[in-house]
Design an enzyme around this catalytic site. Structure first.
Site, PDB file in Angstrom:
ATOM      1  N   GLY A  48       0.761  -1.246   0.000  1.00  0.00           N
ATOM      2  CA  GLY A  48       0.000   0.000   0.000  1.00  0.00           C
ATOM      3  C   GLY A  48       0.789   1.292   0.000  1.00  0.00           C
ATOM      4  O   GLY A  48       0.300   2.318  -0.458  1.00  0.00           O
ATOM      5  N   GLU A 102       4.349   3.962   5.997  1.00  0.00           N
ATOM      6  CA  GLU A 102       3.148   3.118   5.941  1.00  0.00           C
ATOM      7  C   GLU A 102       2.013   3.895   5.291  1.00  0.00           C
ATOM      8  O   GLU A 102       1.941   5.123   5.405  1.00  0.00           O
ATOM      9  CB  GLU A 102       2.793   2.694   7.374  1.00  0.00           C
ATOM     10  CG  GLU A 102       1.541   1.872   7.545  1.00  0.00           C
ATOM     11  CD  GLU A 102       1.572   0.509   6.870  1.00  0.00           C
ATOM     12  OE1 GLU A 102       1.680   0.467   5.630  1.00  0.00           O
ATOM     13  OE2 GLU A 102       1.462  -0.507   7.582  1.00  0.00           O
ATOM     14  N   ASP A 103       1.134   3.192   4.598  1.00  0.00           N
ATOM     15  CA  ASP A 103      -0.011   3.872   3.976  1.00  0.00           C
ATOM     16  C   ASP A 103      -1.058   4.242   5.018  1.00  0.00           C
ATOM     17  O   ASP A 103      -1.530   5.372   5.060  1.00  0.00           O
ATOM     18  CB  ASP A 103      -0.620   3.024   2.839  1.00  0.00           C
ATOM     19  CG  ASP A 103      -1.018   1.618   3.268  1.00  0.00           C
ATOM     20  OD1 ASP A 103      -0.707   1.207   4.404  1.00  0.00           O
ATOM     21  OD2 ASP A 103      -1.649   0.911   2.450  1.00  0.00           O
ATOM     22  N   ASP A 106      -4.517   1.285  11.064  1.00  0.00           N
ATOM     23  CA  ASP A 106      -5.925   1.023  11.358  1.00  0.00           C
ATOM     24  C   ASP A 106      -6.002   0.462  12.782  1.00  0.00           C
ATOM     25  O   ASP A 106      -6.055   1.219  13.737  1.00  0.00           O
ATOM     26  CB  ASP A 106      -6.433   0.062  10.278  1.00  0.00           C
ATOM     27  CG  ASP A 106      -7.910  -0.217  10.353  1.00  0.00           C
ATOM     28  OD1 ASP A 106      -8.649   0.649  10.809  1.00  0.00           O
ATOM     29  OD2 ASP A 106      -8.337  -1.306   9.933  1.00  0.00           O
ATOM     30  N   LYS A 134      -6.462   5.870  11.328  1.00  0.00           N
ATOM     31  CA  LYS A 134      -7.860   5.790  11.768  1.00  0.00           C
ATOM     32  C   LYS A 134      -7.839   5.695  13.294  1.00  0.00           C
ATOM     33  O   LYS A 134      -7.772   4.584  13.842  1.00  0.00           O
ATOM     34  CB  LYS A 134      -8.534   4.540  11.186  1.00  0.00           C
ATOM     35  CG  LYS A 134      -8.791   4.590   9.692  1.00  0.00           C
ATOM     36  CD  LYS A 134      -9.481   3.304   9.240  1.00  0.00           C
ATOM     37  CE  LYS A 134      -9.711   3.259   7.753  1.00  0.00           C
ATOM     38  NZ  LYS A 134     -10.163   1.921   7.289  1.00  0.00           N
ATOM     39  N   PHE A 155     -13.879   2.588   5.102  1.00  0.00           N
ATOM     40  CA  PHE A 155     -12.904   1.959   4.214  1.00  0.00           C
ATOM     41  C   PHE A 155     -12.573   2.882   3.044  1.00  0.00           C
ATOM     42  O   PHE A 155     -13.445   3.482   2.440  1.00  0.00           O
ATOM     43  CB  PHE A 155     -13.448   0.623   3.687  1.00  0.00           C
ATOM     44  CG  PHE A 155     -12.404  -0.181   2.989  1.00  0.00           C
ATOM     45  CD1 PHE A 155     -11.414  -0.833   3.707  1.00  0.00           C
ATOM     46  CD2 PHE A 155     -12.381  -0.265   1.605  1.00  0.00           C
ATOM     47  CE1 PHE A 155     -10.419  -1.561   3.064  1.00  0.00           C
ATOM     48  CE2 PHE A 155     -11.393  -0.989   0.947  1.00  0.00           C
ATOM     49  CZ  PHE A 155     -10.417  -1.640   1.682  1.00  0.00           C
ATOM     50  N   ARG A 168      -5.601   0.920  -6.508  1.00  0.00           N
ATOM     51  CA  ARG A 168      -4.352   1.558  -6.042  1.00  0.00           C
ATOM     52  C   ARG A 168      -3.920   2.711  -6.951  1.00  0.00           C
ATOM     53  O   ARG A 168      -3.199   3.599  -6.539  1.00  0.00           O
ATOM     54  CB  ARG A 168      -3.203   0.538  -6.007  1.00  0.00           C
ATOM     55  CG  ARG A 168      -3.418  -0.617  -5.029  1.00  0.00           C
ATOM     56  CD  ARG A 168      -2.116  -1.393  -4.855  1.00  0.00           C
ATOM     57  NE  ARG A 168      -2.305  -2.681  -4.209  1.00  0.00           N
ATOM     58  CZ  ARG A 168      -2.335  -2.878  -2.896  1.00  0.00           C
ATOM     59  NH1 ARG A 168      -2.214  -1.850  -2.074  1.00  0.00           N
ATOM     60  NH2 ARG A 168      -2.495  -4.078  -2.389  1.00  0.00           N
TER      61      ARG A 168
HETATM   62  P1  IMP Z   1      -3.637  -2.595  10.827  1.00  0.00           P
HETATM   63  O1  IMP Z   1      -2.672  -3.705  11.114  1.00  0.00           O
HETATM   64  O2  IMP Z   1      -5.046  -2.972  11.250  1.00  0.00           O
HETATM   65  O3  IMP Z   1      -3.220  -1.259  11.381  1.00  0.00           O
HETATM   66  O4  IMP Z   1      -3.774  -2.490   9.258  1.00  0.00           O
HETATM   67  C1  IMP Z   1      -2.872  -1.837   8.488  1.00  0.00           C
HETATM   68  C2  IMP Z   1      -2.950  -2.279   7.050  1.00  0.00           C
HETATM   69  O5  IMP Z   1      -4.303  -2.569   6.668  1.00  0.00           O
HETATM   70  C3  IMP Z   1      -2.483  -1.168   6.158  1.00  0.00           C
HETATM   71  O6  IMP Z   1      -1.131  -1.346   5.810  1.00  0.00           O
HETATM   72  C4  IMP Z   1      -3.378  -1.276   4.961  1.00  0.00           C
HETATM   73  O7  IMP Z   1      -2.737  -2.004   3.962  1.00  0.00           O
HETATM   74  C5  IMP Z   1      -4.614  -2.003   5.413  1.00  0.00           C
HETATM   75  N1  IMP Z   1      -5.776  -1.096   5.563  1.00  0.00           N
HETATM   76  C6  IMP Z   1      -6.294  -0.586   6.698  1.00  0.00           C
HETATM   77  N2  IMP Z   1      -7.355   0.208   6.473  1.00  0.00           N
HETATM   78  C7  IMP Z   1      -7.524   0.214   5.128  1.00  0.00           C
HETATM   79  C8  IMP Z   1      -8.470   0.885   4.243  1.00  0.00           C
HETATM   80  O8  IMP Z   1      -9.369   1.646   4.645  1.00  0.00           O
HETATM   81  N3  IMP Z   1      -8.296   0.641   2.918  1.00  0.00           N
HETATM   82  C9  IMP Z   1      -7.319  -0.178   2.415  1.00  0.00           C
HETATM   83  N4  IMP Z   1      -6.424  -0.812   3.205  1.00  0.00           N
HETATM   84  C10 IMP Z   1      -6.527  -0.618   4.541  1.00  0.00           C
HETATM   85 MG    MG Z   2      -1.930  -3.012   2.735  1.00  0.00          MG
END
Ligand code: IMP
Ligand code: MG
Length: 178
Positions: A48, A102-103, A106, A134, A155, A168
Site C-alpha cells: 500500500g 506506511e499507507d 488502522d 484511523k 474503508f 491503487r
Molecule cells: P492494521 O494492522 O489494522 O493497522 O492495518 C494496516 C494495514 O491494513 C495497512 O497497511 C493497509 O494495507 C490495510 N488497511 C487498513 N485500512 C484500510 C483501508 O481503509 N483501505 C485499504 N487498506 C486498509
Molecule cells: Mg496493505
C-alpha cells in the site's frame, strides 16, 4: 461527484490529490528538519505505501536509502488481526535511523508487529511515518511521529491503497459510499 466502482462497492473522492501532496510536503519538511545531519533509512511497507513512499522520498533532501518489507493483515475490507511477513527485511539496520513508511494505520497491529521486529536488530532509532491514521480503530499504544491525515473508520482506496488488489492507481483518495 466523480465515483469509482470496484466490484460490489462504490467510492467517492474524500481527499483530493492537491491536499495529499500538500501534507506529504509538510511531513517531508519535518523529516528534513528532524534528521538534518543524519542518513536515515526509509522502510516502506508494501504494497500500500508504494505511491506515498515515491512522493515522500522525492521531497526528502537528506542523504538516505530506501528498503521494502511486505506485510499483510487485511483480507477484503477487514483486518484479520494476524500479520504475515511476505517479503522480509534484507537491509542491515543496526545503528541506523529507521523511518517506517506506511499507507495507513488502522488497528495498529501491523505497526506494533513491525516495530517489535525492528527493535531486535538494534537500530539507533525507529520512527513511524504514516499517510493515514484511523484513530477510532487503534487497538495498541503506538508512537506515531509523522502523520499526514487522521480519518474516520470508513474503508478507503486510492493513492496506493486497495480493495482486493484494485483501486491503487488513482491520484485522489476515495471513501466507500453506501
Ligand atoms: P492494521 O494492522 O489494522 O493497522 O492495518 C494496516 C494495514 O491494513 C495497512 O497497511 C493497509 O494495507 C490495510 N488497511 C487498513 N485500512 C484500510 C483501508 O481503509 N483501505 C485499504 N487498506 C486498509
Ligand atoms: Mg496493505
Amino acid at each position: 461527484m466523480e465515483t469509482l466502482q470496484i466490484k460490489d462497492k462504490k467510492f467517492a473522492v474524500s481527499i483530493p490529490e492537491a491536499e495529499i501532496l500538500e501534507q506529504v510536503r509538510r511531513v517531508a519538511g519535518e523529516i528534513n528538519r528532524d534528521f538534518a545531519g543524519r542518513e536515515p533509512v526509509f522502510l516502506a511497507v508494501l504494497n500500500g505505501s508504494f505511491v506515498f513512499a515515491a512522493d515522500l522520498l522525492r521531497e526528502v533532501k537528506l542523504p538516505s536509502q530506501i528498503s521494502f518489507i511486505k506485510l499483510a493483515s487485511y483480507e477484503g475490507t477487514a483486518s484479520s488481526g494476524a500479520v504475515k511477513e511476505l517479503v522480509g527485511l534484507n537491509t542491515d539496520i543496526a545503528g541506523r535511523d529507521v523511518i517506517i513508511v506506511e499507507d495507513i494505520i488502522d488497528s495498529g497491529l501491523t505497526m506494533e508487529y513491525l516495530t517489535g521486529l525492528l527493535a531486535q536488530r538494534h537500530p539507533h532509532s525507529v520512527s513511524v511515518c504514516t499517510l493515514l491514521l484511523k484513530p477510532g480503530n487503534l487497538k495498541v499504544n503506538l508512537d506515531i511521529r509523522y502523520k499526514c491525515f487522521s480519518i474516520p473508520n470508513d474503508f478507503i482506496v486510492g493513492y496506493g491503497l486497495d480493495y482486493d488488489g484494485y483501486g491503487r492507481n488513482t491520484r485522489d483518495i476515495y471513501t466507500v459510499v453506501d
